[in-house]
Structure formats: structure tokens, C-alpha cells
Design an enzyme around this catalytic site. Structure first.
Site, PDB file in Angstrom:
ATOM      1  N   LYS A 130       0.856  -1.189   0.000  1.00  0.00           N
ATOM      2  CA  LYS A 130       0.000   0.000   0.000  1.00  0.00           C
ATOM      3  C   LYS A 130       0.893   1.240   0.000  1.00  0.00           C
ATOM      4  CE  LYS A 130      -3.925  -1.792   2.548  1.00  0.00           C
ATOM      5  NZ  LYS A 130      -4.461  -1.749   3.886  1.00  0.00           N
ATOM      6  N   HIS A 164       2.005   6.801   2.787  1.00  0.00           N
ATOM      7  CA  HIS A 164       1.316   8.075   2.595  1.00  0.00           C
ATOM      8  C   HIS A 164       1.780   9.155   3.569  1.00  0.00           C
ATOM      9  CE1 HIS A 164      -1.244   7.219   5.994  1.00  0.00           C
ATOM     10  NE2 HIS A 164      -1.577   6.058   5.465  1.00  0.00           N
ATOM     11  N   HIS A 224       2.048   8.481   7.221  1.00  0.00           N
ATOM     12  CA  HIS A 224       3.242   7.728   7.623  1.00  0.00           C
ATOM     13  C   HIS A 224       4.453   8.651   7.688  1.00  0.00           C
ATOM     14  CE1 HIS A 224       0.930   4.184   5.847  1.00  0.00           C
ATOM     15  NE2 HIS A 224       0.992   3.977   7.149  1.00  0.00           N
TER      16      HIS A 224
END
Ligand code: ARG
Length: 575
Positions: A133, A136, A139
Site C-alpha cells: 500500500k 502516505h 506515515h
């Protein structure tokens, strides 16, 4: 360093019945520094003395001044003034300057650090992106806040462990494996792993909604993965390796390091113990085919331990991680740096952890460190097509924007590429850390790259200015030649006071897990140095004055650079 707070507390003890510890706890730094260096709030005594705080402050002021005069000790206190119920203490600036310079001479580039006899163990769980994933912007915040806390705890002498609790496990991998089995050849996952895997995931998820058999196949894959089926394990490893390769590009740019990369999958064989312990505690309940820990007493929804399909959860793995970390690191504090959206998750996990039979020391040490959202000026952070922004691209954009600014301001600068990297990445990090973490952050290029704002580039720029003064002088004076009485102008005195509180500032960061306290401190120091630089000639005729001012410049340079480094930001030599 001599502790001026202690000295003040001693004087207050002499004239009141309060214990020293309580006084120390309540001594604060006045918002307006012209009121004094420390203030004691007298309303604390109002109830006991049955008097208004303002009157108490006036009485104490008279008594303390009297004591100071007759005993002629504690000459560190220059004056005591009662203001609005506060007892304000002004310190003898010359004494502070002597203390700061002495300490600086001892610690040099490690000014503000501490060595501890029996350091506490601090575990910090941060960054933790999810395999397959996007890494982003949330994070990024976790990585930057956690990284700063890690550096600061370490600098203060704690045993610090940084853990990247990767999201590398869970039923979604059963789906991804199924998608890859079916259409793997259609997607170039080596080239662009996260994008491609996200596409596969969306596609298989849609198919699952239409076809029960596919969903069952996915479940079966996850079961196989748990049982160690070689094909499933192999593809899963491939997902992890490719994702990490992409994540590492971001870590490389940021300079992030971790002591442990034990992600969720590390706990796959450690969850049965959690389940056994919870069974034993009598707290595990059946609920619609699932197993949960009821937390009604605490007024929070139950913590899901085993889903009705038999699989474990994110929470179960966090509980296993608590057991493991307690045993492995014997932590005094275990911090979890994530967005506030996970507040409930951690409440549930921390409450449930109380039923694992761990020593109270551990359950008391668990602490969620939440942070706010990142918003663009227009609202949510996403590109025009609604796709999530890739962090690597975002950081590279910061670098190229800085390069353009440098190109314009200082076209003849050497190593522009390297400087642009430090400035661009520094701007993003500082922007992330300069407001209290729980606040939503506005991501706006113009604001964060403004060399005159409260920004990373501004602090870097002032630090570079201090560096160039030292370079121009060609020497750093020996402390023996520094006469601190020369530092008697207002700017120098203010700088000395700020330098004096560097260590205390770092301690405040760890008390509140709030790196913004350090970021604000650095802005304040940079602004003060800028004023000093404009008002005072550093290189001058009077050699003694020059030495004192140069040493002050040197101290400012060290603290600005060290402070930025602790936040994860590098400083160029020129910019
Ligand atoms: N992987 C999670 C996420 O992206 C964060 C993990 C935080 N750490 C933890 N021990 N739960 O939201």
C-alpha cells in the site's frame, strides 16, 4: 550546570511551608521574559493562607529580598518582583553566562545532552507503513515525529529502541496472492510495485464482492500463508521485498533508521499465547461467532481478538507485540506514534493488555502519541485525480523547489544539489514538527519554504550565518579568554538565557512527547541571534569583546545545528 531553579526553590522554602519538590514542579518560565526568568504562582498558597495571591506574592517578595540581603548567599538571584499574584525571579545574567560557558566548555558539540546512571528503556513504534500500500503522508508524519523523539530520548541518555512495526500481515494478503495468481503477468510489479499491487488489490476485491468462491479462495490463501505453504510464502515475500525497496527510497531521503523491523507478521506465531492468557483471565467472550474482550466497564467497544472466520486481528498482533516488547526490552515507556484516528484502537489494546498478566510497570508505560491530519490549502491531501500523493515524489518536489530558490538567491553557490536536498527535506520535516502534533497541519509550499518565516530554511539560514561569521574570524576563542561580563547587551543576555534552557527544553519534549517544543525553541533562538547579528558588531576592534561575541556565536551555531539534527534535519555549510 548549576540549577538556578533549585536555588530559587531554596529561597521559597525558607519563607513558606511548601515542599521543595512541589515548588520545583510549579516554577514556570514567564510568557513575557521581561518579567523575569522564572515565576512562582502564588495562588497555590491562597487556600491555605486564606489570602489573595497578589497579597501573598507581595509578602513573599519582601521576605525573600530581606533574606537575600542579610544572608548574602544565592547571589544568582538578581531580583524578585511580585506581579499579579506571581513571584517573578530575575537571575543574575552574568552568573548564567558563566555557567553556560563552563558547561559548554565541558560538553562542546554535545551541549544539552545527558548521561544517565540507570537509564530508562524507551521503545518507540513509528513509521510502520503497510506492505503493498502507499507510504502516505500520515506515515511521513509518524516517521518524522517518531524519529525526532527517538533522537531526543537518546541524546538525553535513555536506552532507546526504534521499531518499524510494518503492516505486513493480515487477511488482505490472501486476496493479493489470489489476484497475483490470476493476473500477475498483466502487471509490471517489479517496476512500480505499490501502484500495481494496489490495482490488483482493487480488482480482486471487486471480484470477491461478486463471487463467493473467489472470496473463499482468498481466505484459503491466507490460511495457507499462515501454515507456511511455500508458494504463498514466496509471493508474499516478493510483495514485502518490492514494497520495502520503495519505502527505503523515502527512508534514504529522510535519513530514517530503525533498530527493529519486526512487523505484524513477526507475531504470527506469538498470538496463541495472547489468546491463552486472555482465556485464562476469563475475559475472552464469544460474540456472534467471534472472540472479544468486553470493555464495557471502561465505556469502550469490545476489543476483537479472533474474527468469526477464525483469523486474528491487528489488535491481537499489537497485544503479542506488547508481551514481546515487555520481555525483550523491559520497557519503562512504550510509545506508539500514529494519527489520532487510531486512538480507539490503542485504548482498546491498552485496556486489554491489563489482562495479559504483565507487571503493572508495563501496562502503565503504554502511551499513544497521536497526531493530526495533513491538509493542503484546499482541503485533503491528494492529487487532482484523487490519487494519493507519492511521498518520494513529494520530497523530490521539495528538493527541486528549494533548488530554484537557491538558484535565484545565490547562483554561484557550490554543491547546489546537496544544499537543495538539505533545505527541501528540512523544510518538509520542520513544517511537520513546528506546530503541536495533535493539530492538523497545512501543507503549503510557499509557507514552508519561506526563508523569512518560522520555517526550517529560516533556522538553517541563521545557522549558516553563524557558521560564516566563525569562518570569517578564522578561530573559535578558548573559553579561558572569554570574559562573560562583555556579554552585557540586551541581545546577548537574551541569547544566554535561551542557551541556558536547552537541556530543559529537550526534557520538556520527552515529558509531553512533543517535538514542536524544540522546533519553537530553535525559531526563538534563531530570531534572537538575528537581532544580535544586526545590532552588535561581532568582529570588532576590542579583542575581548570580539572573543566573547564569537564564543556566543559559536554556542548558537552548535545549538541550532544540534537542535535541527535532533529533529532529523541537516544544515549545509553555505546556502
Ligand atoms: N501500519 C499501521 C498503519 O499504517 C500503523 C502501525 C502502528 N503501530 C502499531 N503497533 N499498531 O496505520
Amino acid at each position: 550546570m548549576k540549577d538556578f531553579k533549585q536555588i530559587i526553590a531554596e529561597e521559597i522554602v525558607k519563607v513558606t511551608d511548601i515542599e521543595k519538590g512541589k515548588i520545583l514542579e510549579n516554577l514556570e518560565v514567564p510568557k513575557d521574559p521581561s518579567n523575569g526568568d522564572y515565576a512562582f504562582p502564588c495562588f497555590l498558597l491562597a487556600k491555605e493562607l486564606k489570602k489573595a495571591p497578589a497579597m501573598i506574592a507581595n509578602d513573599l517578595q519582601v521576605k525573600i529580598l530581606e533574606n537575600l540581603k542579610t544572608n548574602n548567599e544565592n547571589t544568582e538571584i538578581a531580583n524578585v518582583i511580585a506581579i499579579n499574584g506571581f513571584l517573578n525571579f530575575k537571575l543574575n545574567k552574568q552568573k548564567i553566562a558563566e555557567e553556560v560557558i563552563k558547561k559548554f566548555d565541558e560538553q562542546k558539540e554535545n551541549f544539552g545532552s545527558q548521561k544517565q546512571e540507570n537509564p530508562k528503556n524507551i521503545v518507540i513504534d513509528y513509521s510502520a507503513p503497510n506492505i503493498a500500500k502507499p507510504f502516505h503522508i500520515g506515515h511521513l508524519r509518524s516517521t518524522v515525529i517518531g524519529g525526532a523523539l527517538y533522537n531526543i530520548y537518546k541524546y538525553l541518555g535513555y536506552n532507546t529502541v526504534g521499531i518499524n512495526h510494518l503492516g505486513d500481515y493480515g487477511t488482505q494478503f490472501g486476496k493479493l496472492i489470489e489476484g497475483y495468481k490470476r493476473w500477475g503477468t498483466e502487471y509490471d510489479i517489479d517496476e512500480n510495485p505499490i501502484d500495481q499491487l494496489t490495482k490488483i488489490y482493487i480488482r480482486i476485491n471487486n471480484l470477491c464482492k461478486e463471487d463467493e468462491n473467489v472470496l473463499n479462495a482468498c481466505r484459503d490463501n491466507f490460511k495457507k500463508l499462515e501454515d507456511g505453504d511455500s508458494y504463498c510464502v514466496e509471493i508474499w515475500h516478493k510483495f514485502i521485498d518490492l514494497s520495502l525497496k520503495e519505502f527505503n527510497k523515502v527512508y534514504e531521503i529522510l535519513g530514517s533508521k530503525f533498530d527493529s523491523w519486526n512487523g505484524e507478521s513477526f507475531y504470527s506465531d506469538k498470538m496463541h499465547e495472547v489468546i491463552e492468557l486472555l482465556e485464562k483471565s476469563g475475559k475472552l467472550e464469544e460474540s456472534e461467532g467471534a472472540k472479544v474482550v468486553n470493555l464495557e466497564e471502561k465505556d469502550i467497544p469490545p476489543c476483537l481478538i479472533i474474527k468469526s472466520n477464525g483469523s486474528t486481528t491487528y489488535a491481537t498482533r499489537d497485544l503479542a507485540a506488547i508481551l514481546f516488547r515487555a520481555r525483550t526490552y523491559d520497557f519503562d515507556k512504550a510509545l506508539y506514534v500514529t494519527s489520532y484516528e487510531q486512538a480507539l484502537h490503542f485504548k482498546q489494546v491498552f485496556e486489554t493488555a491489563k489482562y495479559l498478566g504483565l507487571d503493572e510497570k508495563y501496562t502503565k508505560g503504554l502511551k499513544h502519541v497521536p497526531f493530526g491530519m495533513v491538509l493542503s490549502k484546499e482541503g485533503k491531501m491528494s492529487t487532482r485525480e484523487g490519487k494519493i500523493i507519492k511521498l518520494e515524489n513529494l520530497l523530490n518536489e521539495a528538493i527541486s523547489k528549494s533548488k530554484a530558490i537557491i538558484e535565484e538567491k545565490n547562483p554561484s553557490l557550490e554543491n547546489k544539489e546537496e544544499v537543495a536536498k538539505k533545505v527541501g527535506v528540512g523544510a518538509v520535516i520542520f513544517n511537520d514538527l513546528s506546530n503541536s502534533r495533535i493539530k492538523d497541519e497545512i501543507f503549503d509550499w510557499d509557507t514552508m519554504l519561506n526563508f523569512n518565516g518560522e520555517t526550517g530554511p529560516y533556522v538553517q539560514y541563521i545557522c549558516v550565518r553563524a557558521k560564516s561569521v566563525l569562518e570569517k574570524a578564522g578561530y573559535i576563542p578558548e573559553t579561558t579568554t572569554v570574559d562573560s561580563s562583555k556579554l552585557n547587551d540586551e541581545d546577548s543576555k537574551k541569547i544566554i538565557s535561551i542557551l541556558y534552557t536547552f537541556n530543559q527544553t529537550l526534557q520538556n519534549v520527552t515529558e509531553k512527547e512533543e517535538p514542536s517544543i524544540l522546533a519553537r525553541y530553535l525559531i526563538n533562538l534563531a530570531e534572537q541571534f538575528s537581532s544580535f547579528y544586526n545590532n552588535c558588531h561581532i568582529l570588532c576592534e576590542d579583542k575581548q569583546l570580539q572573543d566573547a561575541r564569537l564564543y556566543l556565536t559559536y554556542m548558537v551555531k552548535v545549538v541550532l545545528e544540534k537542535g535541527l539534527n535532533l529533529l532529523g534535519i541537516q544544515v549545509p555549510d553555505k546556502m
